[in-house]
Write an enzyme that holds these catalytic residues in place. Structure first.
Site, PDB file in Angstrom:
ATOM      1  CE  LYS A   1      -1.120   1.573   3.886  1.00  0.00           C
ATOM      2  NZ  LYS A   1      -0.412   2.881   3.806  1.00  0.00           N
TER       3      LYS A   1
ATOM      4  CG  ASP B   1      -2.984   1.875   7.070  1.00  0.00           C
ATOM      5  OD1 ASP B   1      -3.723   2.868   7.032  1.00  0.00           O
ATOM      6  OD2 ASP B   1      -1.753   1.944   7.168  1.00  0.00           O
TER       7      ASP B   1
END
Length: 288
Positions: free
Chosen positions: A9, A136
């Site tokens: 990410k 996240d």
């Protein structure tokens, strides 16, 4: 056996708007994902287990605190009779690196359990388990570009993004997130000044997107550089690379990225940096 990819990410931007009354920092971040990353497989069965292998496995750990197991337990609390199984994680991404490796692994675990149990991707219990596992994890469930706001719980619509050839560098220094945020010195309820996040439209061209990204920033970059000064060196190397169009730190560090016009140029730069800094983790990536 079921298998899925757990990509890196990358926070192309990360604006800290302030600190909420609940103690969490309020963020605005454009998140994209790489083409490569970790690989997670699941052999369905009655009990839950995890085996970890791969080049960065020693730093990831296979104990109860691993986010793969935590995500599975959170989903089991919400889905009665959830079929679990044996997970095997091939760990390639660096740990505590600002690229959501553990969060992406956890999201991959939820996707595999959903497949094994016939749960729809939009099942609210998947998203509840993701939020319970980590800030996240929700944005990693789809693994596609979108805006992330708040403490990770508010997600914008999926964005059609141009492919961005990039070089990723981690200097091998783990950076814990909490001390980096602490260096901002924000008290609950306090705001942080700074320009608003640029509006990102779906379907923007690479040139349009880069022009918008240049108006953005990573508000954790200075704090992370104080925590791990080698980040300054990484950013200097990337920004000096021929053809670099934008270089920035991802997340809370220490991984940094640089965007290039063509994959061939990114590959050439990555080879040169590997020769100069063999101790660094240097990878090319296709971000989108």
């Amino acid at each position: 056996m079921l298998s899925t990819r757990a990509p890196a990410k990358i926070n192309l931007t990360l604006h800290v708007r302030g600190r909420r009354a609940d103690g969490y920092h309020a963020l605005e971040s454009l998140v994209v994902f790489s083409g490569g990353g970790d690989t997670l497989s699941l052999t369905p069965g009655p009990s839950l287990s995890l085996a970890v292998s791969g080049p960065t496995a020693p730093a990831a750990g296979a104990g109860d605190d691993n986010l793969v197991l935590r995500a599975a337990r959170h989903l089991a609390e919400r889905v009665e009779g959830l079929r679990l199984g044996a997970f095997r994680l091939e760990k390639r991404l660096p740990v505590a690196a600002g690229i959501g490796g553990g969060s992406s692994d956890a999201a991959a675990a939820l996707r595999l359990l959903a497949r094994a149990n016939g749960l729809a991707p939009e099942d609210a219990r998947l998203h509840e388990a993701a939020r319970a596992t980590g800030s996240d994890v929700p944005v990693c469930l789809d693994g596609r570009a979108r805006m992330m706001r708040g403490a990770g719980e508010s997600l914008g619509p999926l964005l059609a993004m141009p492919l961005l050839p990039a070089v990723l560098i981690n200097p091998g220094v783990p950076v814990e997130t909490r001390p980096v945020f602490a260096r901002l010195g924000l008290q609950p309820g306090e705001s942080l000044s700074g320009a608003a996040h640029p509006e990102i439209a779906s379907g923007a061209s690479a040139a349009e997107l880069l022009a918008l990204l240049e108006k953005g920033r990573n508000d954790l970059e200075d704090a992370a550089c104080l925590q791990a000064p080698v980040i300054v060196d990484v950013l200097a190397v990337l920004r000096a690379a021929r053809g670099c169009r934008l270089a920035r730190m991802s997340g809370s560090g220490a991984t940094c990225f640089a965007i290039f016009a063509m994959p061939q140029l990114a590959a050439k730069v990555a080879r040169a940096i590997r020769r100069q800094h063999p101790e660094w983790w240097v990878k090319t990536a296709a971000l989108r």
